[in-house]
Motif scaffolding. Structure first.
Motif, PDB file in Angstrom:
ATOM      1  N   ARG A 113      12.465 -73.747  -5.922  1.00 42.12           N
ATOM      2  CA  ARG A 113      12.954 -72.470  -6.446  1.00 42.12           C
ATOM      3  C   ARG A 113      14.477 -72.472  -6.523  1.00 42.12           C
ATOM      4  NH1 ARG A 113      12.488 -66.725  -6.159  1.00 42.12           N
ATOM      5  NH2 ARG A 113      14.406 -65.991  -7.142  1.00 42.12           N
ATOM      6  N   GLU A 114      15.117 -72.953  -5.479  1.00 42.58           N
ATOM      7  CA  GLU A 114      16.574 -72.986  -5.478  1.00 42.58           C
ATOM      8  C   GLU A 114      17.113 -73.927  -6.545  1.00 42.58           C
ATOM      9  OE1 GLU A 114      17.936 -72.189  -0.916  1.00 42.58           O
ATOM     10  OE2 GLU A 114      16.771 -74.002  -1.285  1.00 42.58           O
ATOM     11  N   ALA A 115      16.393 -75.027  -6.797  1.00 39.75           N
ATOM     12  CA  ALA A 115      16.835 -75.987  -7.807  1.00 39.75           C
ATOM     13  C   ALA A 115      16.760 -75.401  -9.209  1.00 39.75           C
ATOM     14  CB  ALA A 115      15.977 -77.245  -7.725  1.00 39.75           C
ATOM     15  N   GLN A 116      15.865 -74.457  -9.415  1.00 48.06           N
ATOM     16  CA  GLN A 116      15.702 -73.859 -10.732  1.00 48.06           C
ATOM     17  C   GLN A 116      16.575 -72.624 -10.930  1.00 48.06           C
ATOM     18  OE1 GLN A 116      11.517 -73.116 -10.952  1.00 48.06           O
ATOM     19  NE2 GLN A 116      10.957 -75.279 -11.080  1.00 48.06           N
ATOM     20  N   ASP A 117      17.078 -72.056  -9.859  1.00 41.94           N
ATOM     21  CA  ASP A 117      17.912 -70.864  -9.973  1.00 41.94           C
ATOM     22  C   ASP A 117      19.238 -71.185 -10.652  1.00 41.94           C
ATOM     23  OD1 ASP A 117      15.980 -69.431  -8.749  1.00 41.94           O
ATOM     24  OD2 ASP A 117      16.979 -69.262  -6.810  1.00 41.94           O
ATOM     25  N   LYS A 118      19.782 -70.205 -11.332  1.00 42.64           N
ATOM     26  CA  LYS A 118      21.061 -70.349 -12.020  1.00 42.64           C
ATOM     27  C   LYS A 118      22.000 -69.221 -11.596  1.00 42.64           C
ATOM     28  CE  LYS A 118      19.208 -73.715 -14.361  1.00 42.64           C
ATOM     29  NZ  LYS A 118      19.536 -75.124 -14.067  1.00 42.64           N
ATOM     30  N   THR A 119      23.283 -69.456 -11.776  1.00 43.50           N
ATOM     31  CA  THR A 119      24.283 -68.444 -11.451  1.00 43.50           C
ATOM     32  C   THR A 119      24.784 -67.795 -12.732  1.00 43.50           C
ATOM     33  OG1 THR A 119      24.974 -69.675  -9.476  1.00 43.50           O
ATOM     34  CG2 THR A 119      26.485 -68.003 -10.316  1.00 43.50           C
ATOM     35  N   VAL A 120      24.709 -66.475 -12.775  1.00 43.22           N
ATOM     36  CA  VAL A 120      25.127 -65.712 -13.952  1.00 43.22           C
ATOM     37  C   VAL A 120      26.117 -64.644 -13.505  1.00 43.22           C
ATOM     38  CG1 VAL A 120      24.366 -64.252 -15.861  1.00 43.22           C
ATOM     39  CG2 VAL A 120      22.887 -66.081 -15.037  1.00 43.22           C
ATOM     40  N   ALA A 121      27.165 -64.445 -14.289  1.00 44.74           N
ATOM     41  CA  ALA A 121      28.161 -63.424 -13.978  1.00 44.74           C
ATOM     42  C   ALA A 121      27.829 -62.141 -14.719  1.00 44.74           C
ATOM     43  CB  ALA A 121      29.554 -63.908 -14.352  1.00 44.74           C
ATOM     44  N   VAL A 122      27.839 -61.028 -14.000  1.00 44.92           N
ATOM     45  CA  VAL A 122      27.603 -59.721 -14.613  1.00 44.92           C
ATOM     46  C   VAL A 122      28.797 -58.819 -14.317  1.00 44.92           C
ATOM     47  CG1 VAL A 122      25.103 -59.957 -14.434  1.00 44.92           C
ATOM     48  CG2 VAL A 122      26.361 -58.867 -12.594  1.00 44.92           C
ATOM     49  N   PRO A 123      29.247 -58.043 -15.317  1.00 45.16           N
ATOM     50  CA  PRO A 123      30.414 -57.170 -15.101  1.00 45.16           C
ATOM     51  C   PRO A 123      30.023 -55.894 -14.373  1.00 45.16           C
ATOM     52  CG  PRO A 123      29.639 -56.972 -17.354  1.00 45.16           C
ATOM     53  CD  PRO A 123      28.770 -58.013 -16.704  1.00 45.16           C
ATOM     54  N   LEU A 124      30.761 -55.581 -13.328  1.00 45.08           N
ATOM     55  CA  LEU A 124      30.516 -54.363 -12.560  1.00 45.08           C
ATOM     56  C   LEU A 124      31.823 -53.621 -12.363  1.00 45.08           C
ATOM     57  CD1 LEU A 124      28.160 -55.689  -9.736  1.00 45.08           C
ATOM     58  CD2 LEU A 124      27.472 -54.603 -11.875  1.00 45.08           C
ATOM     59  N   ASP A 125      31.709 -52.343 -12.066  1.00 48.66           N
ATOM     60  CA  ASP A 125      32.883 -51.553 -11.736  1.00 48.66           C
ATOM     61  C   ASP A 125      33.439 -52.046 -10.398  1.00 48.66           C
ATOM     62  OD1 ASP A 125      33.782 -48.860 -10.056  1.00 48.66           O
ATOM     63  OD2 ASP A 125      34.526 -48.945 -12.107  1.00 48.66           O
ATOM     64  N   PRO A 126      34.718 -52.411 -10.334  1.00 46.17           N
ATOM     65  CA  PRO A 126      35.274 -52.961  -9.086  1.00 46.17           C
ATOM     66  C   PRO A 126      35.115 -52.050  -7.881  1.00 46.17           C
ATOM     67  CG  PRO A 126      36.776 -53.328 -10.913  1.00 46.17           C
ATOM     68  CD  PRO A 126      35.706 -52.398 -11.421  1.00 46.17           C
ATOM     69  N   ALA A 127      35.227 -50.734  -8.083  1.00 44.50           N
ATOM     70  CA  ALA A 127      35.097 -49.815  -6.953  1.00 44.50           C
ATOM     71  C   ALA A 127      33.700 -49.882  -6.351  1.00 44.50           C
ATOM     72  CB  ALA A 127      35.415 -48.392  -7.405  1.00 44.50           C
ATOM     73  N   ALA A 128      32.684 -50.032  -7.217  1.00 38.71           N
ATOM     74  CA  ALA A 128      31.310 -50.108  -6.718  1.00 38.71           C
ATOM     75  C   ALA A 128      31.011 -51.476  -6.123  1.00 38.71           C
ATOM     76  CB  ALA A 128      30.336 -49.802  -7.852  1.00 38.71           C
ATOM     77  N   SER A 129      31.564 -52.541  -6.736  1.00 35.40           N
ATOM     78  CA  SER A 129      31.276 -53.889  -6.243  1.00 35.40           C
ATOM     79  C   SER A 129      31.982 -54.200  -4.936  1.00 35.40           C
ATOM     80  CB  SER A 129      31.670 -54.926  -7.305  1.00 35.40           C
ATOM     81  OG  SER A 129      33.065 -54.864  -7.578  1.00 35.40           O
ATOM     82  N   ALA A 130      32.927 -53.324  -4.520  1.00 38.90           N
ATOM     83  CA  ALA A 130      33.643 -53.556  -3.259  1.00 38.90           C
ATOM     84  C   ALA A 130      32.715 -53.567  -2.067  1.00 38.90           C
ATOM     85  CB  ALA A 130      34.734 -52.502  -3.077  1.00 38.90           C
ATOM     86  N   SER A 131      31.555 -52.887  -2.179  1.00 38.59           N
ATOM     87  CA  SER A 131      30.626 -52.821  -1.051  1.00 38.59           C
ATOM     88  C   SER A 131      29.668 -53.999  -1.019  1.00 38.59           C
ATOM     89  CB  SER A 131      29.825 -51.519  -1.110  1.00 38.59           C
ATOM     90  OG  SER A 131      29.079 -51.446  -2.313  1.00 38.59           O
ATOM     91  N   LEU A 132      29.734 -54.873  -2.030  1.00 41.80           N
ATOM     92  CA  LEU A 132      28.842 -56.029  -2.073  1.00 41.80           C
ATOM     93  C   LEU A 132      29.314 -57.123  -1.140  1.00 41.80           C
ATOM     94  CD1 LEU A 132      28.227 -56.307  -5.926  1.00 41.80           C
ATOM     95  CD2 LEU A 132      26.551 -55.613  -4.206  1.00 41.80           C
ATOM     96  N   LYS A 133      28.365 -57.888  -0.630  1.00 44.57           N
ATOM     97  CA  LYS A 133      28.678 -59.024   0.228  1.00 44.57           C
ATOM     98  C   LYS A 133      27.972 -60.251  -0.299  1.00 44.57           C
ATOM     99  CE  LYS A 133      29.258 -56.286   4.453  1.00 44.57           C
ATOM    100  NZ  LYS A 133      28.801 -56.098   5.864  1.00 44.57           N
ATOM    101  N   VAL A 134      28.634 -61.382  -0.176  1.00 46.03           N
ATOM    102  CA  VAL A 134      28.017 -62.648  -0.580  1.00 46.03           C
ATOM    103  C   VAL A 134      26.763 -62.889   0.253  1.00 46.03           C
ATOM    104  CG1 VAL A 134      28.321 -65.145  -0.673  1.00 46.03           C
ATOM    105  CG2 VAL A 134      30.195 -63.644  -1.346  1.00 46.03           C
ATOM    106  N   GLY A 135      25.670 -63.241  -0.431  1.00 45.13           N
ATOM    107  CA  GLY A 135      24.399 -63.466   0.246  1.00 45.13           C
ATOM    108  C   GLY A 135      23.475 -62.267   0.232  1.00 45.13           C
ATOM    109  N   ALA A 136      23.991 -61.100  -0.185  1.00 41.34           N
ATOM    110  CA  ALA A 136      23.145 -59.900  -0.246  1.00 41.34           C
ATOM    111  C   ALA A 136      22.070 -60.079  -1.314  1.00 41.34           C
ATOM    112  CB  ALA A 136      23.993 -58.671  -0.543  1.00 41.34           C
TER     113      ALA A 136
END
Length: 221
Positions: A113-136
Motif C-alpha cells: 500500500r505504501e509503495a503505491q501511495d503518491k504525494t499530492v499537494a493541495v492548496p489550503l488557507d494558511p490560517a487553517a493549515s496552521a493546526s495541521l501536523k505531519v503524520g495526521a
C-alpha cells in the motif's frame, strides 16, 4: 629446636586463603579476565543491518535474495537503517530507489500500500493549515464551484477521500506568521485517487481536511 623435617613441612605447607599475596594475585587475574572480555565486547559492538545486493527500484517487492546482512558501527544512527535481526517481512516493497551496496534506510522499505501511495499537494488557507501536523490522518472534503451561479459560489461539500496522510505542512503555517493566500499542503493518497484530487485542485474547488475518527490532527480549508 625444631627438626629439619618439621621445617621442611612448614615450607611445603599449602598457602592459606588468608595470605594477602594470594588474594592480590587472584584479584589481578579476575581483573585481567574482565578487562579482556570488555575489550572483546567493545570491539564487536556492531549492528546487523540490510544492504542491497543490487539496485532496488520504487515499487519493487524486496526478497531475501535482494538484501544481505552487514555488521557496522552505527551508534545513535542505527535506528535510521533497516534492522536485520528480525528478518525481512514477506510483502516488503521498496518505497524509493536504493543503490547496489547501499545500506537500506528504514524509510526506504514499506508495505505494498505504501509503495503505491503518491504525494499530492493541495492548496489550503494558511490560517487553517496552521493546526495541521505531519503524520495526521485526515478525510478530504471538496466543495466544487457551482457552474450555474454567477460569481464564485460553491456546492455542498462532498467526501472525496478517506484517511489521507499529511506529509508536509508549509513552514509559514507552522509559525506565528501564517501569511495570506493559499499554501500547498502535501498529502499521501492512494495512486487510484491521485487523478480525483488533482482534478479538484485544477477546478479550484474548496478543499477541507477533517481529522479522521480517532485522530487529533487539524483541519484546513
Amino acid at each position: 629446636m625444631s627438626s629439619p623435617s618439621a621445617a621442611q613441612a612448614t615450607r611445603l605447607r599449602r598457602p592459606s586463603w588468608r595470605d594477602a599475596r594470594l588474594l592480590v594475585g587472584v584479584l589481578l587475574v579476575l581483573l585481567s579476565v574482565l578487562t579482556g572480555a570488555w575489550v572483546i565486547a567493545a570491539a564487536d559492538d556492531t549492528t546487523g543491518v540490510y544492504a542491497a545486493t543490487g539496485p532496488l527500484l520504487p515499487g519493487q517487492e524486496v526478497r531475501e535474495s535482494d538484501v544481505t546482512v552487514v555488521s557496522v558501527h552505527l551508534d545513535e544512527t542505527a535506528a535510521a537503517y533497516t534492522d536485520a535481526s528480525g528478518g525481512l517481512r514477506p510483502g516488503t516493497y521498496a518505497l524509493r530507489a536504493v543503490a547496489e551496496g547501499e545500506l537500506i534506510p528504514a524509510a526506504a522499505l514499506g508495505s505494498a500500500r505504501e509503495a503505491q501511495d503518491k504525494t499530492v499537494a493541495v492548496p489550503l488557507d494558511p490560517a487553517a493549515s496552521a493546526s495541521l501536523k505531519v503524520g495526521a490522518i485526515v478525510d478530504v472534503w471538496v466543495s466544487r464551484r457551482d457552474p450555474d451561479q454567477a460569481g464564485v459560489r460553491y456546492l455542498d461539500p462532498e467526501l472525496l477521500l478517506e484517511r489521507a496522510v499529511v506529509a508536509e505542512v508549509p513552514r509559514a503555517a507552522r509559525g506565528l506568521d501564517v501569511g495570506v493566500g493559499r499554501a500547498p499542503v502535501s498529502l499521501v493518497v492512494p495512486a487510484s485517487e491521485v487523478s480525483a484530487v488533482i482534478s479538484s485542485v485544477d477546478q479550484e474547488a474548496r478543499i477541507t481536511l477533517v481529522p479522521a475518527p480517532g485522530q487529533g490532527g487539524g483541519e484546513g480549508s
